[in-house]
Design a protein around this motif. Structure first.
Motif, PDB file in Angstrom:
ATOM      1  N   GLN A  95       1.158   3.963  -2.923  1.00 12.80           N
ATOM      2  CA  GLN A  95       0.788   5.364  -2.685  1.00 12.80           C
ATOM      3  C   GLN A  95       1.929   6.292  -3.104  1.00 12.80           C
ATOM      4  OE1 GLN A  95      -2.047   6.674  -1.817  1.00 12.80           O
ATOM      5  NE2 GLN A  95      -1.594   8.676  -0.938  1.00 12.80           N
TER       6      GLN A  95
ATOM      7  N   ILE B 199      -1.270  -1.697  -5.365  1.00 14.14           N
ATOM      8  CA  ILE B 199      -2.537  -1.396  -4.692  1.00 14.14           C
ATOM      9  C   ILE B 199      -3.422  -2.643  -4.705  1.00 14.14           C
ATOM     10  CG2 ILE B 199      -4.644  -0.006  -4.796  1.00 14.14           C
ATOM     11  CD1 ILE B 199      -2.717   2.260  -5.910  1.00 14.14           C
TER      12      ILE B 199
ATOM     13  N   ARG C 278      -4.774  -4.657  -1.377  1.00 17.57           N
ATOM     14  CA  ARG C 278      -6.179  -4.964  -1.100  1.00 17.57           C
ATOM     15  C   ARG C 278      -6.348  -6.420  -0.694  1.00 17.57           C
ATOM     16  NH1 ARG C 278      -9.767  -2.931  -5.919  1.00 17.57           N
ATOM     17  NH2 ARG C 278     -11.387  -3.475  -4.406  1.00 17.57           N
TER      18      ARG C 278
ATOM     19  N   GLU D 217     -10.502  -3.978   3.898  1.00 17.18           N
ATOM     20  CA  GLU D 217      -9.265  -3.357   3.392  1.00 17.18           C
ATOM     21  C   GLU D 217      -9.236  -1.858   3.666  1.00 17.18           C
ATOM     22  OE1 GLU D 217     -10.132  -4.675  -0.710  1.00 17.18           O
ATOM     23  OE2 GLU D 217     -10.455  -2.566  -1.242  1.00 17.18           O
ATOM     24  N   ASP D 218     -10.383  -1.208   3.479  1.00 13.97           N
ATOM     25  CA  ASP D 218     -10.418   0.241   3.686  1.00 13.97           C
ATOM     26  C   ASP D 218     -10.361   0.597   5.170  1.00 13.97           C
ATOM     27  OD1 ASP D 218     -10.488   0.857   0.969  1.00 13.97           O
ATOM     28  OD2 ASP D 218     -12.672   0.629   0.878  1.00 13.97           O
TER      29      ASP D 218
ATOM     30  N   GLU E  69      -2.473  12.596   4.216  1.00 10.36           N
ATOM     31  CA  GLU E  69      -3.058  12.885   2.916  1.00 10.36           C
ATOM     32  C   GLU E  69      -3.950  11.724   2.470  1.00 10.36           C
ATOM     33  OE1 GLU E  69      -0.404  12.905  -0.559  1.00 10.36           O
ATOM     34  OE2 GLU E  69      -1.365  14.797  -1.096  1.00 10.36           O
ATOM     35  N   MET E  70      -3.410  10.518   2.539  1.00 15.19           N
ATOM     36  CA  MET E  70      -4.136   9.347   2.037  1.00 15.19           C
ATOM     37  C   MET E  70      -5.453   9.150   2.783  1.00 15.19           C
ATOM     38  SD  MET E  70      -2.794   5.418   1.771  1.00 15.19           S
ATOM     39  CE  MET E  70      -3.089   4.904   3.454  1.00 15.19           C
TER      40      MET E  70
ATOM     41  N   ALA F   3      -6.767   0.370   5.864  1.00 19.96           N
ATOM     42  CA  ALA F   3      -5.940   1.367   5.171  1.00 19.96           C
ATOM     43  C   ALA F   3      -6.176   2.777   5.715  1.00 19.96           C
ATOM     44  CB  ALA F   3      -6.225   1.347   3.669  1.00 19.96           C
ATOM     45  N   PHE F   4      -7.406   3.076   6.062  1.00 19.63           N
ATOM     46  CA  PHE F   4      -7.738   4.477   6.338  1.00 19.63           C
ATOM     47  C   PHE F   4      -7.964   4.794   7.809  1.00 19.63           C
ATOM     48  CE2 PHE F   4      -8.995   3.767   1.888  1.00 19.63           C
ATOM     49  CZ  PHE F   4      -8.228   4.758   1.292  1.00 19.63           C
TER      50      PHE F   4
ATOM     51  N   SER G 271      -7.280  11.375   4.473  1.00 20.55           N
ATOM     52  CA  SER G 271      -8.024  12.584   4.831  1.00 20.55           C
ATOM     53  C   SER G 271      -9.535  12.469   4.602  1.00 20.55           C
ATOM     54  CB  SER G 271      -7.459  13.797   4.097  1.00 20.55           C
ATOM     55  OG  SER G 271      -7.507  13.591   2.704  1.00 20.55           O
ATOM     56  N   LEU G 272      -9.963  11.926   3.477  1.00 25.17           N
ATOM     57  CA  LEU G 272     -11.415  11.901   3.222  1.00 25.17           C
ATOM     58  C   LEU G 272     -12.169  10.973   4.163  1.00 25.17           C
ATOM     59  CD1 LEU G 272     -12.098  12.136  -0.622  1.00 25.17           C
ATOM     60  CD2 LEU G 272     -12.702  13.754   1.172  1.00 25.17           C
ATOM     61  N   PRO G 273     -11.783   9.689   4.235  1.00 29.03           N
ATOM     62  CA  PRO G 273     -12.531   8.808   5.133  1.00 29.03           C
ATOM     63  C   PRO G 273     -12.498   9.280   6.587  1.00 29.03           C
ATOM     64  CG  PRO G 273     -11.129   7.522   3.688  1.00 29.03           C
ATOM     65  CD  PRO G 273     -10.759   8.951   3.479  1.00 29.03           C
TER      66      PRO G 273
ATOM     67  N   LEU H  11       0.830  -1.215   0.000  1.00 28.37           N
ATOM     68  CA  LEU H  11       0.000   0.000   0.000  1.00 28.37           C
ATOM     69  C   LEU H  11       0.863   1.264   0.000  1.00 28.37           C
ATOM     70  CD1 LEU H  11      -2.647   1.530   0.228  1.00 28.37           C
ATOM     71  CD2 LEU H  11      -2.596   1.143   2.695  1.00 28.37           C
TER      72      LEU H  11
END
Ligand code: FE2
Ligand code: FE2
Ligand code: FE2
Ligand code: FE2
Ligand code: FE2
Lengths: 333, 253
Positions: free
Chosen positions: B25, B51, B55, B71-72, B240-241, B75-76, B243-245, B21
């Motif tokens: 990235q 990537i 996963r 996986e998410d 950065e990776m 990861a997040f 940030s959204l979730p 991952l």
């Protein structure tokens, strides 16, 4: 559109007609007849200089658009909100890079080396689609770009699969398959967001608000301000006018927005039963021409990113060339 | 399998998933900015493979963990202290030579490692390894080709390649300690890593020789990635990776 003639100044029909006068009338007539019969013109065939020039400009502009178009989407690659979305976006951007390469190759068959075309992009002499001079502000922009920008690209490129220049037409066949995939993926992102949380819905609507008008501008100036349309249509370099394609795009896209419960930012948008299509508001052509002149919101960022990559990578390209020369010397010895 | 072994198996999967991952990235940073469009395509290919592997490994890790994270989720939603990738993969891209140095050193190890993983008795890991070997053979060979091209290219590319290797070399020893702290499960699934380090050193030496590059001098190794003690470079990458979730934790994408 990626391929609409984007020239800021008028280089005058005079210059071009001068070139045409020089052409051998018999050859020209034979050429016109072949094109009118929908035959493909190949690289080795005779063609009028103006045809060659127009094609190089159009195809290289299309190639530049694919390459510059990687940047606004690349802006969200590292922040893609799931690993699946990240992989899809990376594959999509990779497709665009591939499109750029096919198109540069198609343009090179007309005798202009790729480095020369790239130089013209970096110096601002060559244009690329105005759409890529707008910034990507939220993740919904990635959905909007796939849906609207790839969607508009398809409208323009599907007819180009039958364009008169063989290498260009064949490149378009490959490109179109992938673009329609991109369009569906983009719409899918929008669907999820438009049905998501309030924050997501807000991003989705905001993205549509910002991308709608620039998407309509992608089809280029209105027909009454496109002086070369008639000749380009006769030569099958263009197969539909800018306004026809724009109308088609609006007619296809409005119901898609309605399905998402998103509103199109146009108070004048209204279905017209008589023409069986939508009437829509006036496009801000001043903005369009400003962006064509290189005055788009992130035009400087886009060109700087491309020139930096090119200049910072010069030593790599040189090393690869020198190494290849060393190898071929070794092989010869 | 005992809970302790299962936990170690989770740990192994996370280490491998995080390697893929984080390196994937990093490669995303090149997208649109590579020295040529052809190189852009190559780097995206490598990134996509990684990537994809991440996963698979993280999905399996999530199942082993049994806390409902997919996986998410892994990861997040993990902090840097819970990331278990090696320090090598999180190193900054630097110039293209530094990126190639990192990729060459790592994928040469990863290929040897996956070949062993493909022979273990853990069905899932074996399947992921078998699928990944094809991809990573390409990574190892394309990155070795670039090491040779740059090493034996111009004086400038030679120096840059040397500097890239020099930056990365302190993180090499950590690769051979991937099993540290989880030896029981490695033994249990039959993962034999005894011959990897020698093979790796031979392969790297042979490529550098062809590239007319000196083998970097031995130096003190830097460790910590496998226990969550990272370099300063990982934190910003994760911010950065993720940030959204993390900002919209009730959203699906
Ligand atoms: Fe693709
Ligand atoms: Fe494209
Ligand atoms: Fe596309
Ligand atoms: Fe691949
Ligand atoms: Fe040297």
């Amino acid at each position: 559109m990626y391929t609409t003639e984007l020239k800021s100044g008028s280089d005058g029909g005079k210059k071009r007609s001068k070139v045409e006068i020089v052409e051998d009338p018999a050859k020209l007539a034979a050429f016109e007849a072949r094109v009118a019969a929908d035959e493909f013109i190949e690289a080795k065939d005779w063609m009028p200089e103006a045809y060659r020039k127009t094609l190089v400009r159009q195809i290289s502009q299309h190639a530049h658009s694919e390459i510059v178009g990687m940047l606004p989407e690349g802006n969200w690659l590292r922040r893609a909100p799931s690993l699946k979305r990240k992989a899809i976006l990376l594959a999509k951007i990779q497709d665009e890079a591939g499109h750029g390469l096919y198109l540069y190759s198609a343009a090179e068959t007309l005798g202009t080396p790729r480095d020369e075309m790239i130089e013209a992009l970096h110096s601002g002499k060559a244009k690329y689609s105005t759409i890529f001079n707008y910034p990507t502000l939220t993740w919904a922009d990635i959905g909007a770009i796939g849906w609207l920008v790839d969607g508009a690209a398809i409208m323009n490129q599907v007819p180009l699969q039958r364009t008169s220049y063989g290498p260009y037409a064949r490149a378009m066949v490959r490109v179109c398959k992938e673009e329609s995939f991109h369009q569906r993926q983009g719409y899918e992102i929008m669907t999820v967001m438009a049905n998501g949380t309030d924050a997501q819905k807000r991003m989705a609507q905001d993205a549509l608000n910002r991308w709608w008008w620039p998407s309509l501008m992608m089809f280029g100036p209105p027909d009454d301000s496109s002086p070369n349309t008639e000749r380009s249509m006769r030569w099958r370099i263009k197969r539909d006018t800018n306004d026809e394609l724009r109308q088609l795009f609006v007619d296809v896209t409005v119901p898609q927005a309605e399905y998402l419960n998103l509103s199109i930012p146009d108070a004048d948008l209204k279905f017209n039963k008589e023409k069986d299509g939508y009437d829509f508001g006036e496009i801000d052509w001043d903005e369009f021409y400003a962006v064509v002149r290189g005055e788009g919101p992130v035009a400087k960022e886009r060109i700087k990113a491309r020139t930096d990559a090119w200049e910072e990578g010069a030593w790599v390209r040189e090393a690869a060339m020198v190494h290849a020369q060393k190898q071929s010397k070794k092989d010869a010895a | 399998m005992s809970p302790q072994l299962k936990n170690q198996l989770y740990e192994l999967s996370v280490r491998l998933g995080d390697d893929a991952l984080i390196l994937g990235q990093r490669l995303c940073e090149w997208c649109g900015h590579a020295p040529s469009t052809e190189i852009d395509l190559t780097l995206s290919n490598l990134g996509l493979d990684l990537i994809g592997q991440a996963r698979h490994f993280l999905t399996y890790a999530g199942e082993l963990e049994g806390k409902g994270r997919d996986e998410d989720g892994l990861a997040f939603e993990r902090d840097a202290l819970d990331f278990k990738n090696c320090l090598l993969v999180e190193q900054p891209n630097g110039d293209f030579a530094q990126t190639i140095a990192r990729h060459f050193l790592f994928s040469t190890w990863q290929l040897l490692f996956l070949e062993q993983l493909a022979q273990t008795n853990d069905e899932t890991l074996r399947a992921i390894a078998r699928k990944s070997i094809k991809e990573i053979s390409y990574h190892a060979s394309i990155s070795a080709q670039w090491v040779i091209r740059l090493g034996d290219g111009t004086p400038e590319s030679h120096d840059r390649m040397m500097n890239g290797l020099d930056w990365m070399w302190r993180f090499v020893d950590e690769l051979f300690l991937v099993q540290e702290g989880i030896e029981d499960v490695c033994e249990n699934i039959g993962l034999d890593l005894s011959s990897i380090e020698n093979e790796w050193r031979n392969k790297v030496a042979a490529t550098l020789k062809e590239a007319t590059l000196d083998l970097p001098a031995d130096r003190k190794g830097i460790f910590g990635g496998r226990v969550g003690h990272h370099s300063e470079h990982l934190g910003p990458l994760l911010s950065e990776m993720q940030s959204l979730p993390r900002t919209y934790n009730d959203a699906n994408w």
